[in-house]
Structures are given as C-alpha cells and as structure tokens.
Design an enzyme around this catalytic site. Structure first.
Site, short mmCIF file in Angstrom:
data_model
loop_
_atom_site.label_atom_id
_atom_site.label_comp_id
_atom_site.label_asym_id
_atom_site.label_seq_id
_atom_site.Cartn_x
_atom_site.Cartn_y
_atom_site.Cartn_z
N LYS A 3 32.44 89.84 101.95
CA LYS A 3 32.08 89.46 100.78
C LYS A 3 32.31 90.59 99.68
O LYS A 3 32.48 91.70 100.12
CB LYS A 3 30.68 89.12 100.77
CG LYS A 3 29.56 90.35 100.77
CD LYS A 3 28.22 90.09 100.60
CE LYS A 3 27.93 90.02 98.96
NZ LYS A 3 28.14 91.35 98.28
N THR A 14 28.82 96.13 96.89
CA THR A 14 29.73 94.97 96.10
C THR A 14 30.58 94.40 97.15
O THR A 14 31.39 93.63 96.55
CB THR A 14 30.16 95.86 94.83
OG1 THR A 14 30.77 96.99 95.28
CG2 THR A 14 29.04 96.12 93.97
N GLU A 94 35.61 87.69 90.58
CA GLU A 94 35.09 86.91 89.63
C GLU A 94 36.16 86.72 88.32
O GLU A 94 36.83 87.64 87.91
CB GLU A 94 34.11 88.14 88.66
CG GLU A 94 32.73 88.61 89.55
CD GLU A 94 32.30 89.80 89.07
OE1 GLU A 94 32.61 90.65 88.67
OE2 GLU A 94 31.07 89.92 89.76
N ASN A 216 31.07 89.19 83.17
CA ASN A 216 30.66 90.71 83.10
C ASN A 216 29.93 91.24 81.85
O ASN A 216 29.28 92.25 81.75
CB ASN A 216 31.83 91.70 83.34
CG ASN A 216 31.93 91.34 84.87
OD1 ASN A 216 31.18 91.73 85.65
ND2 ASN A 216 33.29 90.92 85.22
#
Lengths: 220, 220
Positions: A3, A14, A94, A216
C-alpha cells in the site's frame, strides 16, 4: 502486498510492502535478495519527488514447502514481484492519471543514469507536460541540465512511446499529431539516451495533475 | 524591470531583469554590487524547483548624474530593488495564488540555511499545503529530513504568520482555526528554526496550484 503513494496519515507508514514465500530460505539470503529486488523496483519509483519519512518492505519465508530454491532464481522472481507491486503503487498514486516509465541509457554508469532519471521525475514542469500528453523533450533536457552531471547536449536522443522526438540534441522530424494521439490518455514510456556510456536505469513516475494538488491541499 | 517565472517560450529567456542607474560607477563596482544583490534576491527565489535554462540580470550605469555613490550604500539600494523585483516575479508566477516567504534560522551557516529553504520550496507536498492554507509543519520537517543536512529534529521550531505551530520538534498548542483563517487567502511568512547556529536565509516561493499544473500541461 503493498500500500502506499499517499501520505495516508502522518503518524502511519506511507508505504508498506510485505512479501511472503513458502520457500525454505535463511535470513541472510532473504536479506540479500530483498535488497537487490528493492533496488530494482521500489527504489526506481518517484511519484512526486517527496521521499517518505517511514517506508517499510518486509519479506518472510515460512519454509512450508520444504524447497530451497537457487538464490539467483529466487532473487529474479522476488525482483519481478517487487516491480509489479511498485508499478501498482504508482498507478494508484494520489491524483495520478497515468504511469510513465523513464528508460535512461548511455550514461557513464548505472548510478548516474538513475540520478538523471530521478531529476526528470522530480521536475514539476516535466510531470505537468506528461499530464498534458505533451512530448516536451526540452523540459527533460532542462531537468537533466540542472543537475551537476556532465553530459553532451549534442548527444541526447529522446523518444516518447517509441517515436524519436529529438536526436543529437535537436528536434527530430516526426508526426506530432499522431504521437499526441498515441499518448493522449494511457501510460507511456520515455527513452532518454545521453551518450554511448554503459549506464542505464529505469525510473517509474506519474503525471502531475490538478487532482494531486487538490488532494494534498486538503487539511487532514 | 523584470519579466519571468514562466517558460514563456522555450527559445527565449525565461527571466530577464534589467536595472539602470544614472550613478557614475565603473564596471568592477557594478559587477560586485550586482552579484551581492542577486544573491540576496533572485537567488532566493524558488517558484517551482525547476531552474531556468537561460536567465539574465543586467545592470547599466549611465553616469548622467555625475554622482558616484558610496559602494556599500549603492549595493544596499540595488539589493532592495532586486528584492522588490524578485518578489514581483514570484507574485506573477504561473498559476500561483500567493507568495510565501520562508525564513530559515539556526543552521550551521548561511549556505546550509539556504539549502534547507530550497528543499522546503522544492517539495510539491509542502507547496500544495500552502495552496490549501494548511499550516502543515510535518511536511516541512519531512522535506528538510530528506536532504543530507544533519539537524536535530528535537530542536526544530516552526511558525506560520508569527504563530508557533511546532517547537522542540513537536506540535505546539495554538488556535488552529484562528491561524487557518489568518492564512486563508493572502501571502504569509513561515519561520523555521533548526537549532542555535548562526546561519540564516530567506527563500521566497509560491503555492502549488491546480492552475499551475493546467497552465504547464498545455502544449505550446
């Protein structure tokens, strides 16, 4: 399993990757194989130039199969598995809308080739042009030129999706509309040759998108 | 006069600044004064971490006034003029919605302080949080920690718009809603202290916005 590619929460890791095998292997061999595999996979990943503060890649061998594979073969398969996971992390990054594989060649050595690839992937301007599907090779040369690595701009050749857009440091003749249509949506490869040295590296990155910024910019 | 902060067109200069004076000054003094002034102004600017391939700053003295100013005084005024121009370039940067002044202090020396400031301004994550008006000091520490500069995280203090958000490396107690309201729209300062060294530097940057990405994704 892996992940990552998101600052999910500042007090959690992270990127986490866990690989398991039922091979019968000792810690030393596993350690050696994992370092080699990670170097060719997760360490080739550069989503946004922001190194994470707390990544972890773990490999565990249960020995349940009772089989002890050849070290080289095992490392090869482990590397392939790590590459697949690293690509999936990039694809899931992202705000990213596509994955770009940078193939650098012709550098003095592999480490130099990797530094050039990372510099390209660090450039917000280059990654914005990837988002726009723009084969903007001048920004790639500019990003490499901003490093302290010496190369001959007159020896640079760059191709997008197999189409040469620059050679010997100047624009090549190619069908720009056709190329733009080819790279309009999906993933693509960019090959950058900086000379005739033996050094090569692969760096996997993503495009810089308005969604990345919005995502973000939100306060957690 | 200065123009810049946009890859206006790849075959033209991307930042041009021209300063004129009617003082009577020789080339040597002008050269020395300009280098000092540029170091404290244009070299403190980092809009998107992408160094331009072809910037130019020029100063010309006509001598028409017949006055030869004191070298130190002249350098001071030239520096102030360059600072004003550099701030205007940042304010006018592609897609930027605000200018952020990073004040780094407590480093071993000025060069180290500047490198820390540039690393913060290079971070897409930090600059996205500036866009969101998010006093995300963890990303600032992360960006500094990704450099090879040694500092004690436990000595770091960070403030946004004069409000301390972190001290001794951990979150400070402050009114987050009030601070977020303060920095919601306009420009703001971020002060980062990394210890008790004498080194300090100012780096001027902008926020990373969806407009920046869109602007730079367009094919020219």
């Amino acid at each position: 399993m892996a992940k990552g590619a998101g600052m999910i929460r500042p007090d959690m890791a992270t990127m986490l990757a866990v690989l398991t095998t039922d091979a019968a292997l000792g810690a030393d061999l596993l350690d050696h194989a994992l370092r080699a595999a990670v170097d060719q996979s997760f360490h080739s990943l550069n989503v946004d130039g922001c190194p994470s503060t707390n990544d972890a890649v773990i490999v565990m061998a249960s020995g349940a199969s009772g089989i002890t594979p050849d070290a080289e073969t095992f490392t090869e398969h482990l590397t392939a598995a790590c590459r697949t996971l690293a690509n999936l992390v990039a694809a899931d990054a992202e705000g990213a809308s596509r994955v770009i594989r940078l193939e650098i060649s012709g550098a003095a050595d592999d480490a130099t080739a990797r530094r050039l690839g990372r510099a390209i992937a660090d450039s917000a301007l280059v990654r914005a042009s990837f988002y726009g599907g723009d084969p903007n090779w001048g920004r790639i040369v500019g990003a490499m030129g901003a490093t302290d690595i010496i190369f001959d701009p007159g020896a640079v050749a760059i191709s997008f999706a197999g189409v040469t857009v620059a050679e010997q440091g100047v624009a090549a003749s190619f069908d720009e509309d056709a190329l733009v249509a080819t790279i309009a949506d999906g993933d693509f490869d960019v090959a950058v040759s900086v000379g005739d040295g033996p050094g090569q590296a692969t760096v996997v990155t993503t495009d810089l998108t308005p969604d990345y910024v919005r995502f973000n910019a939100e306060r957690s």
